[in-house]
Structures are given as C-alpha cells and as structure tokens.
Design a protein around this motif. Sequence first.
Motif, PDB file in Angstrom:
ATOM      1  N   LEU A  50     -10.222 -11.774  -5.197  1.00 13.02           N
ATOM      2  CA  LEU A  50      -9.503 -10.574  -5.823  1.00 13.02           C
ATOM      3  C   LEU A  50      -9.666  -9.016  -5.546  1.00 13.02           C
ATOM      4  CD1 LEU A  50      -7.366 -10.920  -7.591  1.00 13.02           C
ATOM      5  CD2 LEU A  50      -8.488 -10.396  -9.257  1.00 13.02           C
TER       6      LEU A  50
ATOM      7  N   GLN B  10      -8.976  -8.578  -1.681  1.00 14.60           N
ATOM      8  CA  GLN B  10      -6.667  -8.625  -1.746  1.00 14.60           C
ATOM      9  C   GLN B  10      -7.116  -7.101  -2.442  1.00 14.60           C
ATOM     10  OE1 GLN B  10      -4.779 -11.480  -0.652  1.00 14.60           O
ATOM     11  NE2 GLN B  10      -4.272  -9.535  -0.313  1.00 14.60           N
ATOM     12  N   TYR B  11      -6.941  -6.840  -3.056  1.00 13.82           N
ATOM     13  CA  TYR B  11      -7.081  -5.148  -3.704  1.00 13.82           C
ATOM     14  C   TYR B  11      -8.128  -4.036  -2.656  1.00 13.82           C
ATOM     15  CZ  TYR B  11      -5.632  -7.066  -8.706  1.00 13.82           C
ATOM     16  OH  TYR B  11      -5.725  -6.870  -9.417  1.00 13.82           O
TER      17      TYR B  11
ATOM     18  N   ASN C  22      -5.044  -4.833   0.415  1.00 13.43           N
ATOM     19  CA  ASN C  22      -3.747  -4.034  -0.165  1.00 13.43           C
ATOM     20  C   ASN C  22      -3.954  -2.075   0.422  1.00 13.43           C
ATOM     21  OD1 ASN C  22      -3.026  -6.070  -0.804  1.00 13.43           O
ATOM     22  ND2 ASN C  22      -2.965  -5.855  -2.812  1.00 13.43           N
TER      23      ASN C  22
ATOM     24  N   PHE D  36      -7.516 -14.518  -1.867  1.00 16.15           N
ATOM     25  CA  PHE D  36      -7.481 -13.870  -0.680  1.00 16.15           C
ATOM     26  C   PHE D  36      -6.528 -14.151  -0.108  1.00 16.15           C
ATOM     27  CE2 PHE D  36      -9.715 -10.932   2.154  1.00 16.15           C
ATOM     28  CZ  PHE D  36      -8.166 -10.345   2.801  1.00 16.15           C
TER      29      PHE D  36
ATOM     30  N   THR E 261      -4.471   2.783  -6.336  1.00 15.82           N
ATOM     31  CA  THR E 261      -4.518   1.011  -6.436  1.00 15.82           C
ATOM     32  C   THR E 261      -5.942   1.026  -7.547  1.00 15.82           C
ATOM     33  OG1 THR E 261      -4.982   0.597  -4.055  1.00 15.82           O
ATOM     34  CG2 THR E 261      -5.856  -1.114  -5.434  1.00 15.82           C
TER      35      THR E 261
ATOM     36  N   VAL F 119      -4.998  -1.164 -11.151  1.00 13.89           N
ATOM     37  CA  VAL F 119      -5.592  -1.845 -11.699  1.00 13.89           C
ATOM     38  C   VAL F 119      -6.014  -1.871 -12.689  1.00 13.89           C
ATOM     39  CG1 VAL F 119      -7.536  -3.967 -10.485  1.00 13.89           C
ATOM     40  CG2 VAL F 119      -5.751  -3.314  -9.241  1.00 13.89           C
TER      41      VAL F 119
END
Lengths: 389, 305
Positions: free
Chosen positions: B5, B8-9, B12, B146, B264, B268
């Motif tokens: 995860l 992934q952040y 991004n 991911f 981000t 988040v």
Amino acid sequence: MPIKSSGARWMALAALAVGTFVAPVFAKDTVKIAFIGPLTGGNSAIGIGGRNSADLAVRLRNADSKSRYHYELVVLDDECKPDAGVQVATKAGADKSIVAGVTHYCSVVAVATVDTYHKLGLPTVVWGAVLPDITYGHKFPEIHRVNGTMINQNETAANFMFQQGYRTWSVIHDTTDYGKGHNKYFSENVSKLGGRIVGTFGVTADQQDFTAELTQIKSQKPQALYFGGLTPIGVRIRQQMDKLGLEAQFQGTSGILSDDFIRGLGPLAEGSLAFREGAPVEKLPGGKFFGEKYAEQKYTGAPEAYGPFAFASAELLIEVIERTGPDRKKVIAELGKVNNQDSIVGKITFDDHGQNTVAVITKYVVQDGKWVPWEDSEYSNGKRKLRGK
Amino acid sequence: MNIGLLGQYVMNGVMLGMMYALVAVGFSLFFGVLDVIQFSHGDVVTGGAFAGLAVYLAFSRAVESPILLVMLTLVGAAASMALLGVAIARGLVLPLRSAPALNTLLLTLMAGTVLRESIRLFFPNGSQPQRFPPLLGAGAIGLGSFTLRVDNLLLLASGGLLIGGLHLFITRSRLGLAIRAVAQDEETARTSGIPFRSVVLLTFAIGSALAAFAGVMHGLYYNEINFAMGLLLGVIGFSAAVLGGLGNVYGAILGGFLFAGLQTIGAVALPLASAYKDVFAFAVVILLMAWRPTGLIGERASERV
C-alpha cells in the motif's frame, strides 16, 4: 313507446333533472391552472415537454362532457432561474382566478419559490425537481410533489444492491449539496438494511487525481464503490479505479446517467450502474395511453423524461378540483388526503410533507455502450454478471 | 499500513510530482529569462493534451504501430505547443517588456482563458471529458496490494529522461549557456553578442514543449482529459516553482515533487476528509514560503536557470 309505469316516468324525470344540472358544455365555469417550468434557456426542451403534457391533461378533461368545469392552462416561464421563478410564482399566486399550479423542473427554482406559494396560499404540485428540501425543508401544506427525490432514488439503489448481494461499500461524493445529499441518503439506507459503509471520501467537484483516495479504498476492500456526483469526475474515478486494479462494482447516481459518461470511458463504462427518478415513458403504468394521446395532439417536441409527471400533476389537480370546486383552501385540504390515487406514473400517495411516497425509480446499467433499464439488460437474466458476482 | 500500500501511495505521488515538475520548470524558465509570470502556462498544458489527442485521432487509422503513434502524438503536441509558446512570447510578452509586470501577468491570464474556452467551444463536444487512448498498453504487475503499471513506468522514465536532457542542455550546450547568460544579466549578455530575442523565444518554446509533454502524460496516465484540467495544474505548477525558488529549474522540480508529496500526505495520513488535501498542501506551502521567502533553493548564489 309509451311510458307505462310511474317508476320509469320518475326515473326519466330524474335523469332529465340531473342532465340540466350538470349543464351543457358552454355553461361550465372556467377554472385556471398555472403551469410553470423552464421554457427558455438550456433546460427548455424539458420545460416545453412538461408544458405540452400538462396541456394534454387539460385538453383531455375539457373533451370529457362529464367534467364539472372547463379548464384553462396559464403557462409561465421560470427560465430555470430562482429570481425569474419567484416573479412568476408571485404572479400566479396573486392572481385569484388561478386555483392551483403545476410547478417547476429545476430544483433551485422550486426550493426558492416554496415561501411564495405558502404566503399567497396557492396549492402546487411539483412535476420535476428532485431536491428533498422542496418538500421536506418545511411544513407548508401548499407544496406537493409527484416525482421522487434523491431520497427515493437512494432507497431504491440500496435495496437493489442489497438484493444483488452487495454488503460493503466505499463512498466517494463531491462536496456540493448534491453530492452530500446522495451520500447521506444512500449511507442511511445501507445501514438500515444492515450493510456497511467502510469508507467515505468527500472530494471537490473539479478534482483530477483520485489515486490517493482510491488506493485507500483498495485497502478497504469494498464490494462496491458508490459515487455521488456528476459525470466529469465520475469518468475520472472509474478510469482511475481501473488503473489501480480496483475490482469493486461501480455504482453512480442520476448524476452520471448521460451519454458523455459512456463516451468518456469507452468500453470501461460497461456494467456501471445508475438510478434515476421517473422511467422511460413506455415503462410507466399509463405510458402507452399517454404516448398515444400525446402523439395525437401533434405537439412540437417530445414529452421528455418528466412530461408524464407534469401530465400526472395536472390531472391530479383537475381531479381534486372536480371534487372540491375551485377553492384554493379546499384544494389544499383535499390534496393532503391523496392516497393510493391512480395515475399514469403509478399510484400517488402524499406523506405529511406532500411528497409522493411511491415514486417510480428506474435502475440502469451500461450494456454495449448504452444505458439500459436493468430489467431489459442481459445482467438481469444472468447472461452477464456485475463485478464480484 | 502494509508495504504494498505504501508503495502504491509513493508511486501515485511520484507520478503526480513528475507532472507538476514538468509544468513548474516552464514557469521557472520564463521567469528566469524575462522576469515574467506566464499565467496561461497551465492552459498550454491542456492545449498540449488536446493537440496530442487530435494528432492521435488523425493518424490512428493510418498508423498501425503503437510506438510510432505515441511518438507522433508526442511530437505533434510538443511542436504545436512550442509554436504557441513562441507566439505568446512574441505577441504578448516581449512587446510589454517596458510595461509594468502586472500587465504581462494580466494579459497572459486572459490569453489562458481564451485558450481554455476555445478548446471547450471548438473541440467537438469539448465541454465534456474526453477519452484519451491508452497508447502504452494496459500491462500491469500485481504485487499484493501494489499494482505496478508498465505505462506508469514508461511515463516516469521518459519524464526523467526529459528533465535530465534539459539539465544537460542548459549546463553543457552553447544555447544553454546563452539562456543562462540572459537569465544572469540581460545587458551584459546583449553586449557579448547573444541574440536576446531568439534566446527568449527558444526558452518559451522549450518550456511550452515540456508543458505539452506534461499534458500528454496526463492523458496517458488518467486516460481522460478535459478543457479545465490546466487550471489547477497551472496554479500548482506555479506554486511549485515559487516554492522551489522561482527562476531555478532544480527548485521547480523539487517543488513539484514536494507538492505532490504534500497532497498525498494530506489525502492519506491526515484525519481530515480527503477534500481538504489541497487546503493542507497549500497551507504548508504558505508556511514554507514564510520560512524561506525566496524559495527552498533560492537565489542564494544569485544563479539562475
């Protein structure tokens, strides 16, 4: 043939008496009803369709020799603007010869004019606007509505999704009244049914990047993603779901029910769900009858999505006036009692806010690049499957 | 939070950062050579994306190879926006050299509106979101939570190459030297025989071509473009350039990635609704600017570009 019995003679006499009392057509009193909708500007197609439909209700009644009154439709243009709307609402309300009104398609106008109708005591039936506050934001007995609201829409949406076996949702909504309203009513209905909202994200209406929100949603593992907002960001969210490998079923509201949603997504749009108040004319209980009669009159322009509701509103008012006579107060009292009344859009029952509680909602799914009513789709008969099913 | 995860952040954020950096570099280049803010730069990004889409639509039938198609799309977008950048510089910026800087700012702001509205009105169905074709394929490698997409990797790599190339161009080539000279001191550069006008036009062409690349990158990344996408991109690009130190290309790159990181984190890690992520990111930018008014890599050595 000679009349033999005195009973028969009396009956003939009575019939004659009733006949004169009901009176020939030319002696009927004229009763005025207002129609208000957007006749100019971007929403004029829907407004004109509504006007034609209300006009149709009046014409059909006037052609009926049994009606007590002769009806006349006074047509006013609210331009889909609150200020213009309040002006024409005042005009209609102040004209004592107008007994009732079939009012408004645009929510902003409908909600701006409720005070005016209340002050001037004009009974109205809203024929198209969907914002809940139009009926639920006050306790005015004058205001009624035959079409559903986003409350009904989300109730249907939640029930439907539940039937399909979905239990967990993540919600993305835009932070306008529209998006917030959808989030509120959908979430309420989901928890009422025992489902679970695992995450809620408010986003701005012009946001471009949703990867942060969607990554979080991915970790929440919902079965479906509920989106409360309009087409542009709906397209972005659906697109970016795919980019991140998010496999949840995509479910929108009436806000994404447009061809642009499909154009913007291409094949990715397939299987997306949305819900809308009303139904295609041919799906309504009295749709066939309405469609035929409408065609007979050779109006310019189609009735559009809300024409049948304008027709039903006008017909309901006429029905009530036939019962009570052309008296605003009596009409308001009688409207409050409307229960299980037949109409071309189905049964009409007003709750204590004047809202029709059995409003028609249609479920749509994208199939082969078109929004198709669920019942007609290959998804409903099992040929195709929604995500995760 | 598991490692997939987190990855992934980061991915991004890095993608966003690359786009912001490419836009911010333009702002910094223009300010470097002319001391002007070119406020239609965000809409040049939009223009690049739509020009790319138009080129794609024109050639998609005739050209089979996806690689060639990507190349054509990129070159078409970059060339047309470079020309537009030159036109803006010649028509709006250079004639107002002696006027107050505010006039240039206002004029370019209006030019941006004209560009944006023209796209909305004249591109077929331009007021609605347009589908941008996934030219780089949809290949993806799933690693737990991911998802690594091949197209993202390609975009990142080419963005990095572009920035590296720009660095080499500015520091190693004669033209780059000329740009640096003009940025340092216009008068001295002129007296040394550097053609001032041509250098300014070249700078605008480069900055606008980078914006076009950012626009096409946006299209390939999101597979969706719309006439208003440059509005916020422009504001963010400008903020990133200022945050890094206006006039400094490396500051702009740093600012771009920093801003994406802040967004981000805002979406988040904060207990706020994610709608507040821009509020958070811009608020932090304000604080940073209060701390370092000339930007993170400010003009401490008074070296520009």
